[in-house]
Design an enzyme around this catalytic site. Structure first.
Site, short mmCIF file in Angstrom:
data_model
loop_
_atom_site.label_atom_id
_atom_site.label_comp_id
_atom_site.label_asym_id
_atom_site.label_seq_id
_atom_site.Cartn_x
_atom_site.Cartn_y
_atom_site.Cartn_z
CG ASP A 116 47.36 -84.43 -61.20
OD1 ASP A 116 47.42 -85.70 -61.36
OD2 ASP A 116 47.55 -83.31 -61.95
CB SER B 99 54.15 -83.11 -61.55
OG SER B 99 53.76 -82.33 -62.06
CG HIS C 193 50.19 -84.96 -64.58
ND1 HIS C 193 49.89 -83.96 -63.56
CD2 HIS C 193 51.44 -84.63 -64.94
CE1 HIS C 193 50.88 -83.34 -63.36
NE2 HIS C 193 51.61 -83.58 -63.91
N1 ARG Z 1 50.39 -78.29 -66.08
C1 ARG Z 1 50.78 -79.54 -65.54
C2 ARG Z 1 52.29 -79.73 -65.74
O1 ARG Z 1 53.00 -79.07 -66.50
C3 ARG Z 1 49.81 -80.49 -65.73
C4 ARG Z 1 49.77 -81.44 -66.79
C5 ARG Z 1 48.75 -82.44 -67.20
N2 ARG Z 1 48.50 -82.44 -68.55
C6 ARG Z 1 47.34 -81.61 -69.12
N3 ARG Z 1 47.51 -81.44 -70.20
N4 ARG Z 1 46.33 -81.25 -68.45
O2 ARG Z 1 52.76 -80.87 -66.01
N1 GLU Z 2 52.83 -80.30 -64.00
C1 GLU Z 2 54.05 -80.29 -63.95
C2 GLU Z 2 54.94 -81.46 -63.96
O1 GLU Z 2 54.43 -82.42 -64.62
C3 GLU Z 2 54.36 -79.33 -62.64
C4 GLU Z 2 53.90 -78.07 -62.74
C5 GLU Z 2 54.73 -77.19 -63.00
O2 GLU Z 2 55.64 -77.19 -64.22
O3 GLU Z 2 54.91 -76.34 -62.22
O4 GLU Z 2 55.98 -81.59 -63.40
#
Ligand code: ARG
Ligand code: GLU
Length: 712
Positions: free
Chosen positions: A219, A642, A83
């Site tokens: 990922d 991330s 991502h």
């Molecule tokens: N929750 C993770 C973060 O905050 C992964 C996000 C990837 N995007 C999604 N919509 N699945 O970035």
């Molecule tokens: N998915 C998040 C990012 O893009 C990391 C996950 C979180 O927020 O802990 O940084």
């Protein structure tokens, strides 16, 4: 009795041992090293950060400003999340070569793909410059003057602090303005895409599984840093060569077990761990519900169209994912804050805080703090809420308004900087608009607008009077029936001519007129008041932090995340989300097959992967006949982490951080060791995909695979 005492010490230690925290890598020695060792770490603080010799920190790279990545080969191979590489992967994708759908693997260096504009930053060294930054500040009377002086000092030190010509100095504030740290950094500009799995692996589970455990997402994506012939940063050139790093992470094939030590090293973006209880109450009761309601409405409309129309689905996929990401996070955050009684815990802490102020006779210094918070959070409430309505509706979710806001800024450029600046800005605005309209559907946007403008008019405490009493159906028809902001062609037409002509036409446009009413209202009636109260709050917050450090000398306070390099550590550990339920800390390939829904856009599985599963063709990447996919731990992480490496007790790579569990997303505000967990891809799954799925053996050969536990 003795036993009881021991037990108390043990319990106290245990609680302390899993407190979370995001620590400054150059300060681990005094603060954390002994605790890290007691958790199982075999390295020293100096192995992690060493100003003079190579250390683990030299393998940690800020990826394109937002994510983290790490070097995993002597030839500058860079691992990060799928991502995080998503927009780069998307930019190389066409209908003929859809790398998002099919994945991509460069067969040699020459086939690696360049990414103009992408960068990767190393931290060369870290220096505490607090005293110099605060020189001449204390004697100044007003908060505004103090801040101005601090800014002057910062710019001066940033230009004069010794560094090499290709490096940069950046000063950041810590502990709410009580500490200032300078980072010498090195930024590389030639970053190439090496490999990525298809989205059915890299984004498996998509929005349904996002922020959720158990998880089965691969990922990851792989890039490479290129340098000039002297191994220094340089703009893209075909003569550039793979970067030779000071350090790269060896990769452990021995995997993890519950209770193993883990360290996550990266660039967490923002936490607010030291807010007073009334600020948290405002988030839970007022701000989060409003933002969630707005996004909920927008997402429902978009989802409806995306399910019926393939073209719209493609147009809105990325926008939808990013809006849905924080929508879902805020819901989890509010739930978690309530369930963990964060507000009551903070109130109790504040009572203790007040008691200590009395006991230590510190009323004159700190006696005003809690009352100050009460007053200012009450005062800012409506402005903060109105600001969120403006940001969420105008700047974020009603797309015609967001586009109109760019033109509003264009008009401001003319007013403040004149015709030439206006023309330059117009060219850029049009260029960006061309991209924007490729993924724009006026049919979708009109329906979103119709929902959101009602919320804005009825619920924003400081909406313009004309909007409060508007007929929203009529307004929607007026805007979408007549505005030229609904397509690139008509916008282009609207912006023809010199500045005067453009502005005259613009101000006759029904969409623009509405944007102007909303933006003028924001800049006149909301922003100035919000900024003024916020300045007061920041000053209180700074003093509150200072007071906590002073009045609770035994507690260990970490500085809130601020996109600087941090170390967080903990253990591999499951958790209990609800009564009678316990989540194991590791998922396996078998779970992917369980979740498999043929043809589904979230849970489809590539046939090659199913084949490998059926043949149990796992190579050296399985444990007890199963391929591990993801695992969780007690590391305290946030957005920006991330792509951060999960590192074992000896400094080897064991995983790749990419998310947190739903029940623990409140950790940005209140970390609860019972249920806050970060989610990582097991590095053996990454290797399995690279080797067995993609057949990219040449990449595996570049890496250094190790067996620290001597398991084979
Ligand atoms: N929750 C993770 C973060 O905050 C992964 C996000 C990837 N995007 C999604 N919509 N699945 O970035
Ligand atoms: N998915 C998040 C990012 O893009 C990391 C996950 C979180 O927020 O802990 O940084």
């Amino acid at each position: 009795m003795k036993f009881l005492k021991l037990l108390i010490i043990l319990v106290a230690f245990q609680v302390n041992a899993q407190q979370g925290g995001m620590w400054i890598p150059s300060m681990l020695q005094g603060m954390n090293e002994s605790e890290m060792k007691s958790l199982g770490m075999k390295m020293t603080a100096q192995d992690i950060y060493d100003a003079n010799n190579s250390s683990v920190k030299d393998a940690i790279v800020h990826f394109d400003g937002g994510c983290t990545s790490e070097i995993i080969s002597p030839k500058g191979l860079l691992l990060t999340n799928h991502h995080c590489g998503y927009s780069a992967i998307q930019s190389h994708s066409t209908v003929e070569h859809d790398y998002l759908q099919d994945g991509f693997w460069a067969k040699d260096l020459a086939s690696e793909l360049t990414n103009p504009g992408m960068d990767a930053t190393f931290i060369v060294s870290i220096h505490d410059v607090t005293n110099t930054v605060l020189e001449g500040v204390a004697q100044l009377a007003s908060e505004l003057e103090k801040q101005k002086k601090i800014q002057e000092n910062i710019s001066r030190i940033q230009t004069t602090f010794p560094k090499e010509s290709w490096q940069e100095n950046k000063i950041k504030t810590f502990y709410e303005g009580n500490q200032f740290i300078l980072f010498v950094t090195e930024t590389f500009k030639d970053i190439r895409l090496v490999g990525t799995p298809p989205s059915s692996i890299g984004k498996f589970g998509s929005d349904t599984d996002n922020w959720v455990w158990p998880r089965h997402t691969g990922d990851f994506s792989i890039f490479r840093i290129y340098a000039n012939k002297d191994n220094k940063p340089a703009e893209y050139s075909k003569d550039n060569v793979p970067y030779t790093p000071k350090h790269f992470l060896p990769i452990s094939l021995d995997g993890i077990s519950e209770e193993d030590f883990t360290l996550v090293f990266g660039f967490p973006g923002r936490t607010q761990e030291y807010l007073p209880s009334n600020a948290v109450a405002q988030i839970v009761n007022t701000l989060n519900p409003a933002k969630i309601e707005i996004r909920d409405a927008a997402l429902k409309v978009q989802d409806g169209f995306m399910r019926k129309d393939q073209a719209i689905k493609i147009q809105y996929a990325s926008k939808f994912a990013s809006v849905a990401n924080y929508w879902k996070k805020w819901i989890g955050e509010s739930k978690g804050l309530k369930k963990s009684n964060a507000i009551t815990l903070k109130q109790n802490f504040e009572k203790e805080f007040a008691t200590r102020i009395e006991a230590k006779g510190k009323q004159s210094e700190y006696g005003n703090l809690l009352a100050g918070f009460d007053k200012n959070y009450a005062a800012i409430n409506d402005y903060a809420l109105a600001r969120d309505y403006f940001i969420e509706v105008v700047l974020r979710n009603a797309e015609l308004l967001s586009q109109g806001f760019k033109l509003y800024q264009l008009e401001k450029v003319f007013e403040t900087k004149g015709e030439q600046a206006f023309n330059d800005r117009k060219t850029n605005t049009l260029k960006a608009a061309e991209d924007f309209y490729k993924n724009y559907s006026v049919v979708v946007d009109e329906k979103v607008f119709e929902k959101l403008i009602v919320l804005y008019g009825e619920k924003s405490p400081l909406a313009p009077e004309s909007l409060k009493t508007a007929d929203f159906t009529k307004l929607t028809k007026e805007v979408y029936g007549k505005s030229k902001l609904t397509s690139y062609a008509s916008l282009n037409e609207l912006l023809k001519g010199d500045a005067k002509t453009v502005l005259k036409n613009l101000n006759k446009d029904s969409g623009y007129k509405l944007v102007k009413i909303l933006a003028d209202n924001f800049y006149k009636n909301i922003a100035p008041k919000y900024d003024a109260i916020n300045l007061e709050i920041s000053a209180l917050q700074r003093n509150y932090m200072k007071a906590q450090l002073e009045l609770f000398p035994d507690a260990r306070y970490f500085p809130d995340a601020n996109s600087t390099l941090r170390v967080t550590y903990g253990k591999v550990k499951g958790y209990s989300p609800t009564d009678a339920v316990y989540y194991q800390p590791v998922t396996y390939l078998d779970g992917i097959i369980e979740k498999y829904v043929p043809g589904d856009y979230e849970f489809d599985v590539p046939s090659k992967l199913i084949e490998l599963y059926n043949n149990k063709d796992y190579g050296q990447y399985a444990e007890n006949g199963k391929v591990p996919v993801c695992f969780i731990g007690t590391n305290h992480t946030t957005g920006g982490n991330s792509g951060s490496p999960a590192i074992d007790a000896n400094g080897n790579l064991i995983g790749l951080n990419f998310d947190r569990v739903w029940e623990g997303t409140m950790s940005d505000i209140h970390y609860d060791p019972e249920i806050c967990r970060n989610i990582m891809v097991d590095v053996r799954y990454v290797l399995f995909i690279v080797d067995k799925y993609a057949g990219a053996k040449h990449l595996i050969n570049e890496m250094k695979l190790v067996h620290p536990k001597n398991k084979k």
